[in-house]
Scaffold this active site. Structure first.
Site, PDB file in Angstrom:
ATOM      1  N   GLU A 125      -6.629  -2.161  -6.948  1.00  0.00           N
ATOM      2  CA  GLU A 125      -6.377  -0.904  -6.225  1.00  0.00           C
ATOM      3  C   GLU A 125      -6.002   0.222  -7.188  1.00  0.00           C
ATOM      4  O   GLU A 125      -5.380   1.208  -6.784  1.00  0.00           O
ATOM      5  CB  GLU A 125      -5.280  -1.095  -5.171  1.00  0.00           C
ATOM      6  N   HIS A 183       2.562  -0.275  -3.606  1.00  0.00           N
ATOM      7  CA  HIS A 183       1.710  -0.670  -2.473  1.00  0.00           C
ATOM      8  C   HIS A 183       2.115  -2.072  -2.039  1.00  0.00           C
ATOM      9  O   HIS A 183       2.068  -3.009  -2.838  1.00  0.00           O
ATOM     10  CB  HIS A 183       0.238  -0.606  -2.891  1.00  0.00           C
ATOM     11  N   HIS A 226      -4.198  -3.231   6.715  1.00  0.00           N
ATOM     12  CA  HIS A 226      -3.999  -3.679   5.342  1.00  0.00           C
ATOM     13  C   HIS A 226      -2.525  -3.703   4.919  1.00  0.00           C
ATOM     14  O   HIS A 226      -1.996  -4.770   4.640  1.00  0.00           O
ATOM     15  CB  HIS A 226      -4.830  -2.748   4.432  1.00  0.00           C
TER      16      HIS A 226
HETATM   17 ZN   LIG Z   1      -3.491  -4.268  -0.805  1.00  0.00          ZN
END
Ligand SMILES: [Zn+2]
Length: 220
Positions: free
Chosen positions: A81, A100, A163
Protein backbone atom coordinates in the site's frame (compact mmCIF):
# COMPACT_ATOMS: atom_id res chain seq x y z
CA UNK A 1 23.34 6.16 -0.45
CA UNK A 2 24.09 5.22 3.13
CA UNK A 3 20.80 4.18 4.73
CA UNK A 4 22.33 4.27 8.23
CA UNK A 5 21.36 7.93 8.46
CA UNK A 6 17.73 6.76 8.52
CA UNK A 7 18.22 4.47 11.52
CA UNK A 8 16.25 6.82 13.77
CA UNK A 9 13.27 6.97 11.38
CA UNK A 10 13.38 3.18 10.95
CA UNK A 11 13.21 2.59 14.69
CA UNK A 12 10.33 5.08 15.12
CA UNK A 13 8.27 3.40 12.35
CA UNK A 14 9.03 -0.10 13.69
CA UNK A 15 8.03 0.92 17.25
CA UNK A 16 4.63 2.21 16.08
CA UNK A 17 4.08 -0.86 13.86
CA UNK A 18 4.75 -3.15 16.85
CA UNK A 19 2.42 -1.01 19.03
CA UNK A 20 -0.32 -1.25 16.36
CA UNK A 21 0.03 -5.03 16.39
CA UNK A 22 0.18 -5.27 20.20
CA UNK A 23 -3.08 -3.26 20.42
CA UNK A 24 -4.77 -5.72 18.06
CA UNK A 25 -5.38 -3.15 15.32
CA UNK A 26 -3.91 -5.58 12.75
CA UNK A 27 -3.09 -9.28 12.56
CA UNK A 28 -0.13 -11.08 10.97
CA UNK A 29 1.57 -8.73 8.52
CA UNK A 30 -1.55 -6.75 7.51
CA UNK A 31 -1.76 -2.94 7.76
CA UNK A 32 1.21 -0.62 7.43
CA UNK A 33 2.95 2.40 8.96
CA UNK A 34 5.07 5.14 7.40
CA UNK A 35 6.64 8.50 8.10
CA UNK A 36 7.84 11.27 5.82
CA UNK A 37 11.58 11.53 6.25
CA UNK A 38 12.16 15.26 5.87
CA UNK A 39 10.87 18.18 3.88
CA UNK A 40 14.27 18.75 2.20
CA UNK A 41 14.08 15.26 0.64
CA UNK A 42 10.62 15.37 -0.93
CA UNK A 43 8.93 12.03 -1.46
CA UNK A 44 11.26 10.06 0.77
CA UNK A 45 9.51 7.96 3.37
CA UNK A 46 10.23 5.13 5.78
CA UNK A 47 7.57 2.38 5.53
CA UNK A 48 6.92 -1.10 6.88
CA UNK A 49 7.98 -3.95 4.56
CA UNK A 50 5.68 -6.28 2.64
CA UNK A 51 4.81 -9.56 4.32
CA UNK A 52 6.80 -9.43 7.57
CA UNK A 53 4.92 -10.45 10.73
CA UNK A 54 4.97 -7.64 13.30
CA UNK A 55 6.03 -10.08 16.01
CA UNK A 56 9.24 -10.66 14.04
CA UNK A 57 9.72 -7.11 12.75
CA UNK A 58 13.23 -5.70 13.29
CA UNK A 59 14.05 -1.99 12.98
CA UNK A 60 16.30 -2.70 9.98
CA UNK A 61 13.36 -4.30 8.10
CA UNK A 62 11.77 -0.87 7.61
CA UNK A 63 12.12 0.17 3.96
CA UNK A 64 13.25 3.58 2.71
CA UNK A 65 11.74 4.60 -0.65
CA UNK A 66 12.08 7.59 -2.93
CA UNK A 67 9.19 9.41 -4.60
CA UNK A 68 9.13 6.75 -7.37
CA UNK A 69 8.74 4.10 -4.64
CA UNK A 70 12.11 2.53 -5.48
CA UNK A 71 13.78 1.18 -2.36
CA UNK A 72 16.94 3.00 -1.40
CA UNK A 73 20.15 1.26 -0.35
CA UNK A 74 19.82 -2.15 1.22
CA UNK A 75 16.09 -1.74 1.83
CA UNK A 76 13.74 -4.65 1.06
CA UNK A 77 10.30 -4.64 -0.57
CA UNK A 78 8.00 -1.83 0.68
CA UNK A 79 4.39 -2.41 1.75
CA UNK A 80 1.93 -3.13 -1.06
CA UNK A 81 0.00 0.00 0.00
CA UNK A 82 3.01 2.32 -0.48
CA UNK A 83 1.19 4.20 -3.23
CA UNK A 84 -1.56 5.10 -0.78
CA UNK A 85 0.96 6.51 1.73
CA UNK A 86 2.80 8.47 -0.99
CA UNK A 87 -0.48 9.93 -2.33
CA UNK A 88 -1.48 11.13 1.14
CA UNK A 89 1.91 12.86 1.63
CA UNK A 90 1.57 14.49 -1.81
CA UNK A 91 -1.98 15.68 -1.11
CA UNK A 92 -1.43 16.79 2.47
CA UNK A 93 1.73 18.78 3.25
CA UNK A 94 0.65 18.92 6.93
CA UNK A 95 0.82 15.10 7.25
CA UNK A 96 4.13 13.48 8.26
CA UNK A 97 2.90 10.04 9.37
CA UNK A 98 0.33 7.51 8.14
CA UNK A 99 -1.01 4.43 9.96
CA UNK A 100 -3.21 1.95 8.09
CA UNK A 101 -5.02 -0.65 10.21
CA UNK A 102 -7.39 -3.57 9.66
CA UNK A 103 -8.98 -3.01 13.08
CA UNK A 104 -12.21 -4.98 13.60
CA UNK A 105 -14.79 -2.26 14.32
CA UNK A 106 -13.25 0.17 11.82
CA UNK A 107 -13.59 -2.61 9.22
CA UNK A 108 -17.23 -3.16 10.27
CA UNK A 109 -17.91 0.57 9.73
CA UNK A 110 -16.17 0.41 6.32
CA UNK A 111 -18.91 -1.95 5.06
CA UNK A 112 -21.45 0.87 4.93
CA UNK A 113 -21.03 3.77 2.52
CA UNK A 114 -22.34 6.19 5.15
CA UNK A 115 -19.28 6.21 7.42
CA UNK A 116 -19.53 7.49 11.00
CA UNK A 117 -21.27 10.82 11.67
CA UNK A 118 -19.88 13.17 14.34
CA UNK A 119 -21.14 11.46 17.51
CA UNK A 120 -18.45 12.25 20.12
CA UNK A 121 -16.81 15.59 21.02
CA UNK A 122 -13.23 14.28 20.72
CA UNK A 123 -13.98 13.00 17.23
CA UNK A 124 -14.34 16.53 15.86
CA UNK A 125 -11.41 17.88 17.89
CA UNK A 126 -8.88 15.18 16.90
CA UNK A 127 -10.22 13.89 13.58
CA UNK A 128 -11.97 16.95 12.19
CA UNK A 129 -15.57 15.66 12.03
CA UNK A 130 -17.26 12.64 10.46
CA UNK A 131 -15.17 9.64 9.40
CA UNK A 132 -16.05 9.07 5.76
CA UNK A 133 -15.71 5.91 3.66
CA UNK A 134 -13.85 5.90 0.34
CA UNK A 135 -15.53 4.43 -2.75
CA UNK A 136 -14.46 0.81 -3.29
CA UNK A 137 -11.21 0.19 -5.15
CA UNK A 138 -8.88 -2.81 -5.35
CA UNK A 139 -6.05 -2.89 -2.76
CA UNK A 140 -2.66 -1.56 -3.83
CA UNK A 141 -4.00 0.35 -6.87
CA UNK A 142 -3.69 4.00 -7.82
CA UNK A 143 -7.49 4.13 -7.87
CA UNK A 144 -7.60 3.12 -4.18
CA UNK A 145 -4.99 5.76 -3.32
CA UNK A 146 -7.02 8.46 -5.11
CA UNK A 147 -10.34 7.48 -3.59
CA UNK A 148 -8.95 7.30 -0.07
CA UNK A 149 -7.38 10.77 -0.46
CA UNK A 150 -10.73 12.14 -1.68
CA UNK A 151 -12.61 10.70 1.30
CA UNK A 152 -9.90 11.78 3.77
CA UNK A 153 -10.04 15.37 2.52
CA UNK A 154 -8.52 17.65 5.22
CA UNK A 155 -9.36 15.34 8.14
CA UNK A 156 -7.18 12.95 10.14
CA UNK A 157 -9.02 9.65 9.63
CA UNK A 158 -10.83 7.79 6.87
CA UNK A 159 -12.32 4.33 6.32
CA UNK A 160 -11.27 2.29 3.27
CA UNK A 161 -14.34 0.61 1.81
CA UNK A 162 -14.59 -3.10 2.73
CA UNK A 163 -11.03 -3.04 4.02
CA UNK A 164 -9.98 -1.00 7.07
CA UNK A 165 -8.94 2.46 8.24
CA UNK A 166 -6.24 5.10 7.88
CA UNK A 167 -5.14 7.58 10.54
CA UNK A 168 -2.79 10.46 9.72
CA UNK A 169 -0.97 13.06 11.77
CA UNK A 170 1.77 15.59 12.04
CA UNK A 171 3.90 12.84 13.62
CA UNK A 172 3.72 9.09 14.30
CA UNK A 173 2.33 9.56 17.83
CA UNK A 174 -0.60 11.58 16.46
CA UNK A 175 -1.26 9.10 13.62
CA UNK A 176 -1.37 6.06 15.95
CA UNK A 177 -3.48 7.95 18.52
CA UNK A 178 -5.95 8.86 15.77
CA UNK A 179 -6.05 5.19 14.68
CA UNK A 180 -6.74 4.04 18.26
CA UNK A 181 -9.45 6.71 18.60
CA UNK A 182 -10.99 5.71 15.24
CA UNK A 183 -11.31 2.10 16.39
CA UNK A 184 -12.84 3.19 19.72
CA UNK A 185 -15.37 5.43 17.92
CA UNK A 186 -16.22 2.66 15.43
CA UNK A 187 -16.84 0.27 18.34
CA UNK A 188 -19.10 2.77 20.14
CA UNK A 189 -20.95 3.44 16.88
CA UNK A 190 -21.47 -0.28 16.21
CA UNK A 191 -22.99 -0.79 19.66
CA UNK A 192 -25.08 2.39 19.45
CA UNK A 193 -26.66 1.14 16.23
CA UNK A 194 -28.06 -1.93 17.96
CA UNK A 195 -31.03 0.06 19.23
CA UNK A 196 -31.02 2.49 16.31
CA UNK A 197 -31.38 5.53 18.57
CA UNK A 198 -28.40 7.64 17.56
CA UNK A 199 -28.36 11.24 18.67
CA UNK A 200 -25.59 13.12 16.81
CA UNK A 201 -23.66 16.04 18.33
CA UNK A 202 -25.47 19.39 18.13
CA UNK A 203 -24.19 21.33 15.11
CA UNK A 204 -23.17 24.28 17.34
CA UNK A 205 -20.79 21.95 19.24
CA UNK A 206 -19.40 20.55 15.99
CA UNK A 207 -18.69 24.11 14.81
CA UNK A 208 -16.80 25.08 17.99
CA UNK A 209 -14.87 21.79 18.12
CA UNK A 210 -13.92 22.09 14.47
CA UNK A 211 -12.43 25.53 15.27
CA UNK A 212 -10.31 23.85 18.01
CA UNK A 213 -9.19 21.18 15.48
CA UNK A 214 -8.08 23.87 13.02
CA UNK A 215 -6.37 25.94 15.73
CA UNK A 216 -4.34 22.93 16.98
CA UNK A 217 -3.02 22.41 13.46
CA UNK A 218 -2.03 26.08 13.12
CA UNK A 219 0.15 25.90 16.24
CA UNK A 220 1.99 22.71 15.32
ZN1 LIG B 1 -4.84 -2.97 4.10
Amino acid sequence: MNTEIFANEKSQVADVAREMSRLGLVSGSSGNVSMRISSDKPGFMAITPMGVNYSELRNEDIVIVNSELDSIGKSGVPSSESLLHLSIYTDRPDVNAVVHTHATFSSVASLSSKGIPPILDEMVIYIGGSIDVSKYAFPGTEELAQRVCEALSDKNAVLISNHGAVGVGNNLREAINVSILTERIAKIYAFSRLDNQIKPLPSSAVEKERAIFEMKRKFL
